[in-house]
Scaffold this active site. Structure first.
Site, PDB file in Angstrom:
ATOM      1  N   HIS A   1      -7.433  -7.214  -7.033  1.00  0.00           N
ATOM      2  CA  HIS A   1      -7.871  -6.425  -5.984  1.00  0.00           C
ATOM      3  C   HIS A   1      -7.623  -5.063  -6.079  1.00  0.00           C
ATOM      4  O   HIS A   1      -6.681  -4.632  -6.526  1.00  0.00           O
ATOM      5  CB  HIS A   1      -7.311  -7.200  -4.508  1.00  0.00           C
ATOM      6  CG  HIS A   1      -6.017  -7.157  -4.571  1.00  0.00           C
ATOM      7  ND1 HIS A   1      -5.193  -7.905  -5.198  1.00  0.00           N
ATOM      8  CD2 HIS A   1      -5.259  -6.403  -3.959  1.00  0.00           C
ATOM      9  CE1 HIS A   1      -3.901  -7.696  -5.012  1.00  0.00           C
ATOM     10  NE2 HIS A   1      -3.814  -6.743  -4.258  1.00  0.00           N
TER      11      HIS A   1
ATOM     12  N   HIS B   1      -6.806  -1.625  -3.245  1.00  0.00           N
ATOM     13  CA  HIS B   1      -6.548  -1.195  -1.821  1.00  0.00           C
ATOM     14  C   HIS B   1      -7.361   0.004  -1.567  1.00  0.00           C
ATOM     15  O   HIS B   1      -7.263   1.028  -2.750  1.00  0.00           O
ATOM     16  CB  HIS B   1      -5.215  -0.798  -1.699  1.00  0.00           C
ATOM     17  CG  HIS B   1      -4.303  -2.015  -2.000  1.00  0.00           C
ATOM     18  ND1 HIS B   1      -3.607  -2.754  -0.586  1.00  0.00           N
ATOM     19  CD2 HIS B   1      -3.722  -2.770  -2.744  1.00  0.00           C
ATOM     20  CE1 HIS B   1      -2.737  -3.556  -1.046  1.00  0.00           C
ATOM     21  NE2 HIS B   1      -2.900  -3.876  -2.379  1.00  0.00           N
TER      22      HIS B   1
ATOM     23  N   ASP C   1      -6.836  -5.799   5.024  1.00  0.00           N
ATOM     24  CA  ASP C   1      -5.591  -5.970   4.529  1.00  0.00           C
ATOM     25  C   ASP C   1      -5.038  -6.295   5.795  1.00  0.00           C
ATOM     26  O   ASP C   1      -4.841  -5.671   6.800  1.00  0.00           O
ATOM     27  CB  ASP C   1      -4.926  -4.924   3.721  1.00  0.00           C
ATOM     28  CG  ASP C   1      -3.487  -5.345   3.269  1.00  0.00           C
ATOM     29  OD1 ASP C   1      -3.650  -5.329   1.735  1.00  0.00           O
ATOM     30  OD2 ASP C   1      -2.743  -5.822   4.027  1.00  0.00           O
TER      31      ASP C   1
ATOM     32  N   GLN D   1       2.483  -5.839  -7.804  1.00  0.00           N
ATOM     33  CA  GLN D   1       1.525  -6.786  -7.459  1.00  0.00           C
ATOM     34  C   GLN D   1       2.264  -7.946  -6.730  1.00  0.00           C
ATOM     35  O   GLN D   1       3.067  -8.435  -7.234  1.00  0.00           O
ATOM     36  CB  GLN D   1       0.547  -7.095  -8.767  1.00  0.00           C
ATOM     37  CG  GLN D   1      -0.510  -8.217  -8.363  1.00  0.00           C
ATOM     38  CD  GLN D   1      -1.623  -8.388  -9.536  1.00  0.00           C
ATOM     39  OE1 GLN D   1      -1.012  -8.145 -10.653  1.00  0.00           O
ATOM     40  NE2 GLN D   1      -2.532  -8.988  -9.111  1.00  0.00           N
TER      41      GLN D   1
END
Ligand code: AMP
Ligand code: ZN
Length: 137
Positions: free
Chosen positions: A99, A101, A30, A93
């Site tokens: 996805h 995290h 990220d 979001q």
């Protein structure tokens, strides 16, 4: 070319720093790095959110998340690790390609997720549960 940023990452059309991939998932760093070792697991086939995942994707994400989480733990030795996943703008979001995290955590690291508990009585819980259970019938 897709206008979905994660589809473009998966296709190799824009740069990413990859850590793991399998048939259905790609794990990459990220950009925000809330703490060192912050990784995203994305599905390769576009799905906007949890509700759009098929069973194969859902299983693949669970498997990849577990494997990558252990690698993060071994590499960074965090005190903890949070799994965070948002569906919809109201949930926080910002990238509308599913996805998860994986966030290494440390005491007092500044990441906060607070929620206002309501602690309703049991009969209210039963009513909520019945609304959900009916959807499996
Ligand atoms: P979410 O709020 O769960 O949708 O989070 C989206 C995450 O994607 C954020 O933590 C961003 O830092 C991250 N992000 C956005 N663009 C990129 C990119 N090109 N490469 C890596 N991470 C990204
Ligand atoms: Zn996408």
């Amino acid at each position: 070319m897709s206008d979905c940023i994660f589809c473009r990452i998966i296709a190799g059309q824009i740069p990413s720093t990859r850590v793991f991939e399998d048939e259905h998932t790609l794990a990459f760093m990220d950009l925000g790095q809330v703490n060192p070792g912050h990784v995203l697991i994305a599905v390769k086939k576009h799905a906007a959110n949890l509700f759009e995942l098929d069973d194969v994707q859902a299983a693949a994400v669970a498997r990849a998340s577990t494997r990558v989480a252990r690698a993060i733990r071994d590499a960074f030795k965090p005190e903890g690790l949070s799994v965070y996943q948002a569906n919809g703008k109201a949930a926080g979001q910002t990238v509308f390609h599913y996805h998860v995290h994986l966030l290494p955590r440390h005491e007092a690291d500044g990441m906060e997720l607070t929620w206002p508990v309501k602690n309703p009585p049991r009969e209210i819980l039963e009513g909520y549960a019945e609304r959900i259970r009916k959807k499996f019938a």
